[in-house]
Write an enzyme that holds these catalytic residues in place. Sequence first.
Site, PDB file in Angstrom:
ATOM      1  CB  CYS A   2      -0.928  -0.865   1.106  1.00 14.00           C
ATOM      2  SG  CYS A   2      -1.753  -1.028   1.660  1.00 14.00           S
ATOM      3  NE  ARG A  27       4.032   1.846  -1.860  1.00 15.05           N
ATOM      4  CZ  ARG A  27       5.474   0.922  -1.198  1.00 15.05           C
ATOM      5  NH1 ARG A  27       6.227   2.075  -2.154  1.00 15.05           N
ATOM      6  NH2 ARG A  27       5.887   1.003  -0.798  1.00 15.05           N
ATOM      7  CD1 TRP A  76      -2.541  -4.599  -4.787  1.00 16.67           C
ATOM      8  CD2 TRP A  76      -2.146  -5.818  -2.690  1.00 16.67           C
ATOM      9  NE1 TRP A  76      -2.553  -6.610  -5.210  1.00 16.67           N
ATOM     10  CE2 TRP A  76      -1.822  -6.874  -4.036  1.00 16.67           C
ATOM     11  CE3 TRP A  76      -1.131  -6.485  -1.581  1.00 16.67           C
ATOM     12  CZ2 TRP A  76      -1.988  -7.961  -4.056  1.00 16.67           C
ATOM     13  CZ3 TRP A  76      -0.833  -7.528  -1.863  1.00 16.67           C
ATOM     14  CH2 TRP A  76      -0.990  -8.698  -2.928  1.00 16.67           C
ATOM     15  CG  ASN A 102       3.297  -1.167   2.708  1.00 15.09           C
ATOM     16  OD1 ASN A 102       2.016  -1.827   2.118  1.00 15.09           O
ATOM     17  ND2 ASN A 102       4.570  -0.486   2.901  1.00 15.09           N
ATOM     18  N   GLY A 103       1.787  -3.423   4.878  1.00 15.22           N
ATOM     19  CA  GLY A 103       2.840  -3.907   5.260  1.00 15.22           C
ATOM     20  C   GLY A 103       1.627  -5.335   5.651  1.00 15.22           C
ATOM     21  CD  GLU A 485       8.100 -10.858 -18.780  1.00 13.07           C
ATOM     22  OE1 GLU A 485       8.012 -11.219 -17.700  1.00 13.07           O
ATOM     23  OE2 GLU A 485       8.035  -9.562 -18.532  1.00 13.07           O
ATOM     24  CE  LYS A 489       4.021  -8.272 -18.619  1.00 12.27           C
ATOM     25  NZ  LYS A 489       5.197  -8.219 -18.189  1.00 12.27           N
ATOM     26  CD  GLU A 492       1.547  -9.277 -15.144  1.00  7.58           C
ATOM     27  OE1 GLU A 492       2.109  -8.548 -13.729  1.00  7.58           O
ATOM     28  OE2 GLU A 492       2.480  -8.346 -16.264  1.00  7.58           O
ATOM     29  CG  HIS A 508       7.724 -35.455 -20.844  1.00  6.45           C
ATOM     30  ND1 HIS A 508       7.579 -36.651 -21.001  1.00  6.45           N
ATOM     31  CD2 HIS A 508       8.494 -34.381 -21.759  1.00  6.45           C
ATOM     32  CE1 HIS A 508       8.561 -36.942 -21.860  1.00  6.45           C
ATOM     33  NE2 HIS A 508       9.350 -35.498 -21.908  1.00  6.45           N
ATOM     34  CE  LYS A 608       5.981  -0.340 -12.831  1.00 10.05           C
ATOM     35  NZ  LYS A 608       5.516  -1.656 -13.483  1.00 10.05           N
TER      36      LYS A 608
HETATM   37  O1  M6R Z   1       9.996  -4.754  -8.437  1.00 10.58           O
HETATM   38  P1  M6R Z   1      10.359  -6.323  -9.032  1.00 10.58           P
HETATM   39  O2  M6R Z   1      10.326  -5.746 -10.728  1.00 10.58           O
HETATM   40  O3  M6R Z   1      10.863  -6.354  -7.702  1.00 10.58           O
HETATM   41  O4  M6R Z   1       9.008  -6.547  -9.581  1.00 10.58           O
HETATM   42  C1  M6R Z   1       8.758  -8.175  -9.957  1.00 10.58           C
HETATM   43  C2  M6R Z   1       7.806  -8.188 -10.065  1.00 10.58           C
HETATM   44  O5  M6R Z   1       6.407  -7.829  -8.791  1.00 10.58           O
HETATM   45  C3  M6R Z   1       6.720  -7.805 -11.187  1.00 10.58           C
HETATM   46  O6  M6R Z   1       7.731  -7.867 -12.484  1.00 10.58           O
HETATM   47  C4  M6R Z   1       5.757  -8.561 -11.639  1.00 10.58           C
HETATM   48  O7  M6R Z   1       5.542 -10.122 -11.822  1.00 10.58           O
HETATM   49  C5  M6R Z   1       5.396  -7.429 -12.733  1.00 10.58           C
HETATM   50  N1  M6R Z   1       3.515  -7.278 -12.642  1.00 10.58           N
HETATM   51  C6  M6R Z   1       5.006  -7.829 -13.924  1.00 10.58           C
HETATM   52  O8  M6R Z   1       4.708  -7.111 -15.395  1.00 10.58           O
END
Ligand code: M6R
Length: 613
Positions: A2, A27, A76, A102-103, A485, A489, A492, A508, A608
């Site tokens: 957060c 955040r 969050w 936050n936390g 990756e 993407k 997400e 397999h 993020k």
């Molecule tokens: O800030 P970071 O690179 O440590 O973040 C790691 C992941 O949380 C981040 O890459 C996440 O998977 C993204 N949403 C990917 O698009």
Amino acid sequence: MCGVVGYVGTKLSRSFVMKGLSRLEYRGYDSAGFACLDSVSNRLMCVKAKGQLVNLTNALEESPVDGHIGIGHTRWSTHGVVSHVNAHPHVDCTETISVVHNGIIENHTQLRVQLESEGHCFRSQTDTEVVAHLFEQITKNSSLPESIAAIARQLEGAFAFSCIGEPFSDAVIAVRKGSPLCIGMGSQEMFVASDVLAFAGMTDEVVYLPDETFAIVRQSGVELYDFNGNKRELKSERVQVSWSDDGKNGYEHFMLKEIFEQKNGIHATLSYLKSIHDTVWQQMGMAADDVKKLGAISLIGAGTSWHAARIGQFFIEEICKMPARVVLASEFRYMPFFKEERNFYLAISQSGETADTLECLRLVERTGAHTVVLTNVPSSSMVRESNGFLLTKAGQEISVASTKAFSTQLAALFWLANRIALEKGMITVDQMERACDHLLMSAEILENCIEKYRKSIVDQLAPYYAQFKKWIFLGRHISYPFALEASLKLKEISYAFAQCYPAGELKHGPIALVSDDTPIIIFSTLDPLIYQKLISNAQEVKARQGHLLIFAFEGQTELLKLADNAFIIPHVDPLLGPLAMTGLMQFFVYQIANVLGCPIDKPRNLAKSVTVE
Ligand code: M6R
């Protein structure tokens, strides 16, 4: 993860709190809230709203509370559903004390039971609310620093919170254990925030709260204490980040803008790395002799950064001819740790704040092993806590789905592998220069490929592929982590279900999933042997009438013949194949999500910067 902000000063707090929250919305954006001590009555006022920050802005227009002391929050959710009642700030029974946090407070259940047995009434399902009630209970009997220290000692977990209240009406309290929190030192005004970005440009001086400390922040100054209530010296630094407010620059989404910023980001990263060519080991906290003797590297990351690490593993093993081990931050921390000689740990993180990765760094550091971070944020906790650092120069990445951070990480890892090989005498200066040229060529191709396919993706391919709810992604060798990756993407931003496998694993088990409602994407490689194997894997799919979309390189006709649709990418250095494909892959999945009308920059349930474990 957060976002926490606070203000105390001569001005009214709301304007800063809202600006700070808008900068920290990356955040979390489940709900937001603002609390202040009213400038006339000195009473605590609180306004909250479910959903994105704009809802709080609207709510504050209807209830325009303000005061010289205020705190704000963007959430969050961890404990309790997304709702108005679970939105921060949380208040005590008397509604005179308010907390943003936050936390995670791990022992909140025990504390809640205890507080309820003492007569406290809880309104929310959050872990945070216990803090407001603890403040209500303790401040009645002891001095403020003693009270706060006693509260902090009762809390378990990793947390950063900020608190204001009528019983201590001239101060914002800022408490930190594990999660980041900093104070901007202004003139007759002070700012509190989870991230220096919140007040960048408003003051030049920042105090990063040391771990397990708290601050009593007043307009006139800041007092710092440890959790035993002992006063600590305040150490300030210059603010080194700036907030760029150039918005979307005409693009429909930040993600699209950031996809097109990659070429420049790679150029900027490479220029920076070249500028530290001679001092790089010093910056990484190492001696050139240690590098010459290096026997292995361990790479740590989460999400997209973990995928970059897995591609980086190929760079290190192929270029430096030494083993690289990649660990997933969220798992590594709970595995047995074996300290190795002639090794260092490279954490990769766009934000430099990801809790899983940060905790790994701390764990490794406690063993005395050497830690280095590769990050996009020079002011991040990881830079402050590791033995050395390297930067990517992607520029601020706003969209939650990482794009330019990923490609600049690949560029930096490729450069680093070559720089290590040069130091070890395995390549010449000329070869190092050629490697840099290859990087720039790949950056060019990354962008050109988007242009080449832009129209067909927008007009035909994205509308066609947007109908599919399930996908299989396949790669092999260096294209496997790239396929991981790509599938992340797509998941997400479009919410389509995407499963990724090493192509050789298809037979397999996953081959049972091949059907006409599940497109299969294959990412090719330039390694001739792996390419041959991929052809066999593609044939296995076609033999079962599967639908194939193939990302291949020029001249890979045998593979291309099997494709229902294909993207063809010019040749690059084989290790840079994934980088060259990056822009096109991101653009393709972006357009699918756009056809579906998804909230691309802020996908549901995500944030993020993931600062909780
Ligand atoms: O800030 P970071 O690179 O440590 O973040 C790691 C992941 O949380 C981040 O890459 C996440 O998977 C993204 N949403 C990917 O698009």
